[in-house]
Write an enzyme that holds these catalytic residues in place. Structure first.
Site, PDB file in Angstrom:
ATOM      1  N   ASP A   2      -2.052   7.023  -7.114  1.00 43.15           N
ATOM      2  CA  ASP A   2      -3.386   6.610  -7.537  1.00 43.15           C
ATOM      3  C   ASP A   2      -4.424   6.751  -6.423  1.00 43.15           C
ATOM      4  O   ASP A   2      -4.118   6.518  -5.258  1.00 43.15           O
ATOM      5  CB  ASP A   2      -3.312   5.139  -7.976  1.00 43.15           C
ATOM      6  CG  ASP A   2      -4.071   4.927  -9.262  1.00 43.15           C
ATOM      7  OD1 ASP A   2      -4.753   5.862  -9.708  1.00 43.15           O
ATOM      8  OD2 ASP A   2      -3.987   3.815  -9.807  1.00 43.15           O
ATOM      9  N   ASN A  50      -2.810   9.671 -19.835  1.00 40.44           N
ATOM     10  CA  ASN A  50      -3.690  10.599 -19.109  1.00 40.44           C
ATOM     11  C   ASN A  50      -4.263  11.724 -19.986  1.00 40.44           C
ATOM     12  O   ASN A  50      -5.240  12.372 -19.618  1.00 40.44           O
ATOM     13  CB  ASN A  50      -2.966  11.219 -17.905  1.00 40.44           C
ATOM     14  CG  ASN A  50      -2.825  10.268 -16.729  1.00 40.44           C
ATOM     15  OD1 ASN A  50      -1.914  10.386 -15.910  1.00 40.44           O
ATOM     16  ND2 ASN A  50      -3.726   9.296 -16.619  1.00 40.44           N
TER      17      ASN A  50
HETATM   18  C1  FPP Z   1      -3.944   9.481 -10.354  1.00 39.74           C
HETATM   19  O1  FPP Z   1      -5.155   9.412  -9.612  1.00 39.74           O
HETATM   20  C2  FPP Z   1      -3.290  10.804 -10.161  1.00 39.74           C
HETATM   21  C3  FPP Z   1      -2.977  11.687 -11.170  1.00 39.74           C
HETATM   22  C4  FPP Z   1      -3.256  11.412 -12.590  1.00 39.74           C
HETATM   23  C5  FPP Z   1      -2.347  13.008 -10.864  1.00 39.74           C
HETATM   24  C6  FPP Z   1      -1.390  13.045  -9.706  1.00 39.74           C
HETATM   25  C7  FPP Z   1      -0.803  14.412  -9.563  1.00 39.74           C
HETATM   26  C8  FPP Z   1      -0.612  15.063  -8.395  1.00 39.74           C
HETATM   27  C9  FPP Z   1      -0.930  14.473  -7.064  1.00 39.74           C
HETATM   28  C10 FPP Z   1      -0.020  16.451  -8.435  1.00 39.74           C
HETATM   29  C11 FPP Z   1       1.476  16.375  -8.240  1.00 39.74           C
HETATM   30  C12 FPP Z   1       2.117  17.720  -8.434  1.00 39.74           C
HETATM   31  C13 FPP Z   1       3.410  17.912  -8.851  1.00 39.74           C
HETATM   32  C14 FPP Z   1       3.933  19.291  -9.049  1.00 39.74           C
HETATM   33  C15 FPP Z   1       4.342  16.801  -9.110  1.00 39.74           C
HETATM   34  P1  FPP Z   1      -6.512   9.132 -10.377  1.00 39.74           P
HETATM   35  O2  FPP Z   1      -7.063  10.422 -10.895  1.00 39.74           O
HETATM   36  O3  FPP Z   1      -6.273   8.099 -11.424  1.00 39.74           O
HETATM   37  O4  FPP Z   1      -7.436   8.579  -9.240  1.00 39.74           O
HETATM   38  P2  FPP Z   1      -8.556   7.451  -9.401  1.00 39.74           P
HETATM   39  O5  FPP Z   1      -7.840   6.202  -9.814  1.00 39.74           O
HETATM   40  O6  FPP Z   1      -9.135   7.350  -8.049  1.00 39.74           O
HETATM   41  O7  FPP Z   1      -9.521   7.944 -10.433  1.00 39.74           O
END
Ligand code: FPP
Length: 222
Positions: A2, A50
């Site tokens: 996150d 998501n």
């Molecule tokens: C949450 O942060 C993160 C995600 C929904 C995506 C995470 C995915 C990766 C880091 C890529 C991983 C790659 C592989 C191949 C496994 P958020 O968008 O909710 O952040 P926020 O809370 O600050 O809005």
């Protein structure tokens, strides 16, 4: 993982750049866990919720998973990582599903760290699916419902061959479980850090492990 969006926003970048930066943090974390002899690392990459994000962000994430898997598979094999994907993989794009199958199959016999990527995963959905499968087996006469216990139930979860996690690390200061591994986290220790996922590094992991080591785990006993 996150905090990708907030990390990008703080830098005046598009949210999707946060996910790209998050991949680097993930590579570092997996490598450290592997080197430090940690048995398994399970990450929440994409939740059943998501899909409600703007379609552009969802598409970028799917493409990113694909690109990273393609690029990193050789390294994962060299490091003897056993990769698995937990979740309902059916709705994912075909090209991604092909890569997932290839990476799971080609690392199946690896004896290094188990790397589980929760993709289109939701804890409640996992529990409902398990209940459904047990009900179906019971109706078919394959299973005596009176024999359903915690072990039988757990054997129908995506994590059937996994041990329960010892430690849950929540980045970006969030203090929720957010539908992650609801069954499996029953006795996990929780470490909350304000570090945003793209900034998660050796120091942040070290702090989480030291915090974990300071806990007295009683599993409901005294
Ligand atoms: C949450 O942060 C993160 C995600 C929904 C995506 C995470 C995915 C990766 C880091 C890529 C991983 C790659 C592989 C191949 C496994 P958020 O968008 O909710 O952040 P926020 O809370 O600050 O809005």
């Amino acid at each position: 993982m996150d905090g990708n969006g907030r990390w990008a926003k703080a830098k005046g970048l598009p949210r999707t750049m946060g996910h790209t930066a998050g991949v680097e943090a993930l590579k570092t974390t997996l490598h450290l866990c592997s080197n430090w002899g940690i048995g398994a690392l399970t990450v929440y990459a994409f939740s059943t919720e998501n899909w409600s994000r703007p379609s552009e962000e969802v598409n970028v994430l799917m493409k990113l998973f694909e690109r990273v898997l393609k690029r990193e598979l050789t390294n994962l094999k060299l490091e003897k990582v056993k990769i698995n994907f937990l979740g309902d993989l059916d709705p994912l794009p075909n090209a991604l599903k092909d890569l997932i199958n290839e990476s799971v199959e080609s690392t199946l016999n690896n004896k290094g760290i188990r790397f589980n990527v929760c993709t289109n995963y939701g804890g409640r959905r996992e529990l409902v699916l398990a209940a459904k499968k047990l009900a179906e087996r019971s109706v078919k006469g394959e299973l005596d419902p009176s024999l359903i216990d915690e072990n039988v139930f757990a054997s129908e979860l995506f994590t059937a061959s996994e041990v329960d996690p010892d430690l849950l690390i929540r980045t970006s200061g969030e203090k929720r479980i957010s539908n992650f591994l609801l069954w499996q986290l029953a006795y996990a220790e929780i470490h909350v850090t304000d570090v945003l996922w793209p900034d998660f590094d050796a120091d942040a992991l070290n702090k989480a492990l030291i915090d974990y080591q300071s806990r007295s785990r009683r599993f409901g006993g005294v």
